[in-house]
Motif scaffolding. Structure first.
Motif, PDB file in Angstrom:
ATOM      1  N   ALA A 110       7.714   8.585 -11.781  1.00  0.00           N
ATOM      2  CA  ALA A 110       8.144   7.420 -11.014  1.00  0.00           C
ATOM      3  C   ALA A 110       7.071   7.028 -10.006  1.00  0.00           C
ATOM      4  CB  ALA A 110       9.462   7.709 -10.303  1.00  0.00           C
ATOM      5  N   GLN A 111       6.473   8.014  -9.362  1.00  0.00           N
ATOM      6  CA  GLN A 111       5.409   7.734  -8.397  1.00  0.00           C
ATOM      7  C   GLN A 111       4.204   7.122  -9.097  1.00  0.00           C
ATOM      8  OE1 GLN A 111       5.550   8.346  -4.830  1.00  0.00           O
ATOM      9  NE2 GLN A 111       3.895   6.884  -5.103  1.00  0.00           N
ATOM     10  N   ARG A 112       3.879   7.604 -10.288  1.00  0.00           N
ATOM     11  CA  ARG A 112       2.736   7.074 -11.035  1.00  0.00           C
ATOM     12  C   ARG A 112       2.982   5.618 -11.416  1.00  0.00           C
ATOM     13  NH1 ARG A 112       1.356  10.981 -15.601  1.00  0.00           N
ATOM     14  NH2 ARG A 112       1.155  12.265 -13.735  1.00  0.00           N
ATOM     15  N   ALA A 113       4.179   5.329 -11.903  1.00  0.00           N
ATOM     16  CA  ALA A 113       4.500   3.949 -12.267  1.00  0.00           C
ATOM     17  C   ALA A 113       4.452   3.047 -11.040  1.00  0.00           C
ATOM     18  CB  ALA A 113       5.877   3.892 -12.921  1.00  0.00           C
ATOM     19  N   LEU A 114       5.037   3.505  -9.946  1.00  0.00           N
ATOM     20  CA  LEU A 114       5.050   2.734  -8.707  1.00  0.00           C
ATOM     21  C   LEU A 114       3.629   2.443  -8.237  1.00  0.00           C
ATOM     22  CD1 LEU A 114       7.473   3.396  -5.758  1.00  0.00           C
ATOM     23  CD2 LEU A 114       5.054   3.011  -5.329  1.00  0.00           C
ATOM     24  N   ASP A 115       2.769   3.441  -8.263  1.00  0.00           N
ATOM     25  CA  ASP A 115       1.385   3.270  -7.809  1.00  0.00           C
ATOM     26  C   ASP A 115       0.641   2.233  -8.645  1.00  0.00           C
ATOM     27  OD1 ASP A 115       1.791   5.172  -5.849  1.00  0.00           O
ATOM     28  OD2 ASP A 115       0.846   6.808  -6.966  1.00  0.00           O
ATOM     29  N   GLU A 116       0.855   2.264  -9.961  1.00  0.00           N
ATOM     30  CA  GLU A 116       0.163   1.322 -10.845  1.00  0.00           C
ATOM     31  C   GLU A 116       0.627  -0.109 -10.590  1.00  0.00           C
ATOM     32  OE1 GLU A 116      -2.395   1.839 -12.751  1.00  0.00           O
ATOM     33  OE2 GLU A 116      -2.410   3.985 -12.265  1.00  0.00           O
ATOM     34  N   VAL A 117       1.916  -0.286 -10.376  1.00  0.00           N
ATOM     35  CA  VAL A 117       2.449  -1.617 -10.102  1.00  0.00           C
ATOM     36  C   VAL A 117       1.880  -2.150  -8.792  1.00  0.00           C
ATOM     37  CG1 VAL A 117       4.538  -2.922  -9.553  1.00  0.00           C
ATOM     38  CG2 VAL A 117       4.564  -1.258 -11.420  1.00  0.00           C
ATOM     39  N   VAL A 118       1.908  -1.332  -7.757  1.00  0.00           N
ATOM     40  CA  VAL A 118       1.400  -1.761  -6.453  1.00  0.00           C
ATOM     41  C   VAL A 118      -0.086  -2.090  -6.527  1.00  0.00           C
ATOM     42  CG1 VAL A 118       0.961  -1.018  -4.082  1.00  0.00           C
ATOM     43  CG2 VAL A 118       3.152  -0.501  -5.163  1.00  0.00           C
ATOM     44  N   LYS A 119      -0.848  -1.267  -7.222  1.00  0.00           N
ATOM     45  CA  LYS A 119      -2.299  -1.472  -7.314  1.00  0.00           C
ATOM     46  C   LYS A 119      -2.636  -2.787  -7.991  1.00  0.00           C
ATOM     47  CE  LYS A 119      -4.648   1.153 -10.141  1.00  0.00           C
ATOM     48  NZ  LYS A 119      -5.354   2.352 -10.703  1.00  0.00           N
ATOM     49  N   TYR A 120      -1.969  -3.066  -9.114  1.00  0.00           N
ATOM     50  CA  TYR A 120      -2.300  -4.292  -9.845  1.00  0.00           C
ATOM     51  C   TYR A 120      -1.841  -5.541  -9.094  1.00  0.00           C
ATOM     52  CZ  TYR A 120      -2.745  -7.783 -13.464  1.00  0.00           C
ATOM     53  OH  TYR A 120      -3.096  -8.915 -14.164  1.00  0.00           O
ATOM     54  N   VAL A 121      -0.612  -5.548  -8.607  1.00  0.00           N
ATOM     55  CA  VAL A 121      -0.094  -6.732  -7.924  1.00  0.00           C
ATOM     56  C   VAL A 121      -0.869  -6.989  -6.634  1.00  0.00           C
ATOM     57  CG1 VAL A 121       1.916  -7.781  -6.826  1.00  0.00           C
ATOM     58  CG2 VAL A 121       2.195  -6.489  -8.949  1.00  0.00           C
ATOM     59  N   SER A 122      -1.220  -5.930  -5.921  1.00  0.00           N
ATOM     60  CA  SER A 122      -1.983  -6.094  -4.683  1.00  0.00           C
ATOM     61  C   SER A 122      -3.334  -6.736  -4.950  1.00  0.00           C
ATOM     62  CB  SER A 122      -2.162  -4.743  -3.989  1.00  0.00           C
ATOM     63  OG  SER A 122      -0.919  -4.201  -3.595  1.00  0.00           O
ATOM     64  N   ALA A 123      -3.988  -6.312  -6.036  1.00  0.00           N
ATOM     65  CA  ALA A 123      -5.279  -6.901  -6.394  1.00  0.00           C
ATOM     66  C   ALA A 123      -5.113  -8.353  -6.831  1.00  0.00           C
ATOM     67  CB  ALA A 123      -5.935  -6.084  -7.502  1.00  0.00           C
ATOM     68  N   ALA A 124      -4.074  -8.627  -7.598  1.00  0.00           N
ATOM     69  CA  ALA A 124      -3.859  -9.981  -8.096  1.00  0.00           C
ATOM     70  C   ALA A 124      -3.542 -10.956  -6.964  1.00  0.00           C
ATOM     71  CB  ALA A 124      -2.736  -9.983  -9.133  1.00  0.00           C
ATOM     72  N   LYS A 125      -2.696 -10.543  -6.034  1.00  0.00           N
ATOM     73  CA  LYS A 125      -2.311 -11.462  -4.953  1.00  0.00           C
ATOM     74  C   LYS A 125      -3.456 -11.684  -3.966  1.00  0.00           C
ATOM     75  CE  LYS A 125      -0.235  -8.322  -1.551  1.00  0.00           C
ATOM     76  NZ  LYS A 125       0.986  -8.001  -0.783  1.00  0.00           N
ATOM     77  N   ALA A 126      -4.409 -10.754  -3.930  1.00  0.00           N
ATOM     78  CA  ALA A 126      -5.581 -10.905  -3.064  1.00  0.00           C
ATOM     79  C   ALA A 126      -6.700 -11.679  -3.748  1.00  0.00           C
ATOM     80  CB  ALA A 126      -6.088  -9.533  -2.633  1.00  0.00           C
ATOM     81  N   ASP A 127      -6.388 -12.225  -4.942  1.00  0.00           N
ATOM     82  CA  ASP A 127      -7.350 -13.001  -5.722  1.00  0.00           C
ATOM     83  C   ASP A 127      -8.558 -12.185  -6.145  1.00  0.00           C
ATOM     84  OD1 ASP A 127      -5.833 -15.352  -5.602  1.00  0.00           O
ATOM     85  OD2 ASP A 127      -6.675 -15.873  -3.654  1.00  0.00           O
ATOM     86  N   VAL A 128      -8.369 -10.861  -6.233  1.00  0.00           N
ATOM     87  CA  VAL A 128      -9.416 -10.015  -6.796  1.00  0.00           C
ATOM     88  C   VAL A 128      -9.394 -10.196  -8.310  1.00  0.00           C
ATOM     89  CG1 VAL A 128     -10.201  -7.640  -7.127  1.00  0.00           C
ATOM     90  CG2 VAL A 128      -9.223  -8.350  -4.935  1.00  0.00           C
ATOM     91  N   GLU A 129     -10.558 -10.320  -8.904  1.00  0.00           N
ATOM     92  CA  GLU A 129     -10.611 -10.505 -10.356  1.00  0.00           C
ATOM     93  C   GLU A 129     -10.175  -9.215 -11.039  1.00  0.00           C
ATOM     94  OE1 GLU A 129     -13.768 -11.753 -13.876  1.00  0.00           O
ATOM     95  OE2 GLU A 129     -14.249 -12.116 -11.770  1.00  0.00           O
ATOM     96  N   VAL A 130      -9.068  -9.276 -11.750  1.00  0.00           N
ATOM     97  CA  VAL A 130      -8.538  -8.104 -12.434  1.00  0.00           C
ATOM     98  C   VAL A 130      -8.504  -8.376 -13.933  1.00  0.00           C
ATOM     99  CG1 VAL A 130      -7.166  -7.228 -10.511  1.00  0.00           C
ATOM    100  CG2 VAL A 130      -6.178  -8.929 -12.031  1.00  0.00           C
ATOM    101  N   THR A 131      -8.806  -7.371 -14.698  1.00  0.00           N
ATOM    102  CA  THR A 131      -8.782  -7.500 -16.144  1.00  0.00           C
ATOM    103  C   THR A 131      -7.559  -6.775 -16.693  1.00  0.00           C
ATOM    104  OG1 THR A 131     -10.163  -5.525 -16.410  1.00  0.00           O
ATOM    105  CG2 THR A 131     -11.283  -7.653 -16.294  1.00  0.00           C
ATOM    106  N   SER A 132      -7.057  -7.283 -17.797  1.00  0.00           N
ATOM    107  CA  SER A 132      -5.887  -6.686 -18.414  1.00  0.00           C
ATOM    108  C   SER A 132      -5.937  -6.923 -19.915  1.00  0.00           C
ATOM    109  CB  SER A 132      -4.600  -7.297 -17.834  1.00  0.00           C
ATOM    110  OG  SER A 132      -3.486  -6.930 -18.618  1.00  0.00           O
ATOM    111  N   PRO A 133      -5.530  -5.927 -20.705  1.00  0.00           N
ATOM    112  CA  PRO A 133      -5.490  -6.117 -22.156  1.00  0.00           C
ATOM    113  C   PRO A 133      -4.255  -6.880 -22.618  1.00  0.00           C
ATOM    114  CG  PRO A 133      -4.751  -3.904 -21.608  1.00  0.00           C
ATOM    115  CD  PRO A 133      -5.160  -4.558 -20.313  1.00  0.00           C
TER     116      PRO A 133
END
Length: 225
Positions: free
Chosen positions: A40-63
């Motif tokens: 649960a902690q791993r899933a939570l961390d991944e969600v927070v990391k990606y959304v935080s980068a996306a909302k900060a307009d950091v260029e994020v890549t995804s398959p």
């Protein structure tokens, strides 16, 4: 967004979720592990990391595909769950099932709240002065198997169990005084749909659930927007 939450336990147990709330209230993630707590902690961390980068307009890549039928914000939370699913499946469950995770992610930008979830909790909208209305419902399979006795919770959808996963997602617009109700339970108290439902607070909803289902455990969250 500000979250109040409560767990109700009986002889039948429901795992207690991990919760993350951003300091600015823009993101809430609720993750419940059915197995190893660290998943649960791993899933939570991944969600927070990606959304935080996306909302900060950091260029994020995804398959994963960006769906044009969804808003950008809904795509962000949907993609974050797909990434978490992929990491847990490939890292922990590919050879042998270790555990699965139910996840709800809420992301607010302006007056829009985007949501994405796998499994429970269900998501309801309580508009100011109006009745409760469902936005997206997570199923509990124990309700399909009941024979008069109270059965342990049985999640219908779990993240990390398969290379793909069923994600329910979308968005809604909110105004001052509205609130979201998050509920992980096999059923919803019928009294929550009555005309005076808009007067409810966390304690009132809890009491209504206990009165109707005294032997059934549940988790409840109330989000002021």
């Amino acid at each position: 967004m500000k979250l109040q939450e409560r767990s109700y336990s009986t002889k039948v147990l429901r795992p207690k979720p991990l919760i993350h709330t951003e300091e600015d209230g823009s993101l809430i993630v609720v993750a419940t592990s059915w197995g190893q707590p660290e998943h649960a902690q791993r899933a939570l961390d991944e969600v927070v990391k990606y959304v935080s980068a996306a909302k900060a307009d950091v260029e994020v890549t995804s398959p994963f595909e960006f769906l044009t039928c969804l808003t950008d914000e809904a795509n962000y939370v949907r993609t974050s769950l797909l990434i978490a699913n992929d990491i847990i499946y490939r890292g922990d469950n590919r050879a042998q099932y270790q555990s699965g995770v139910e996840v709800m992610a809420l992301f607010r930008r302006g007056s829009q709240i985007a949501y994405a979830h796998v499994g429970c909790p269900s998501l309801y909208l309580q508009r100011n002065g109006q009745r409760l209305q469902p936005l997206s419902v997570g199923l509990d399979l124990s309700s399909e198997l009941q024979d008069g006795s109270v059965l342990p919770p049985l999640p219908a959808q779990l993240l990390g169990m398969d290379p793909t996963c069923h994600i329910q997602c979308g968005h809604t617009y909110v105004r001052e005084g509205d609130q979201l109700v998050l509920l992980a339970s096999p059923a919803t108290a019928t009294s929550l749909w009555t005309r005076d439902a808009y007067q409810q607070d966390l304690g009132d909803i809890t009491n209504r659930m206990i009165q109707e289902f005294p032997e059934s455990p549940f988790w409840l969250g109330l989000v002021a927007v």
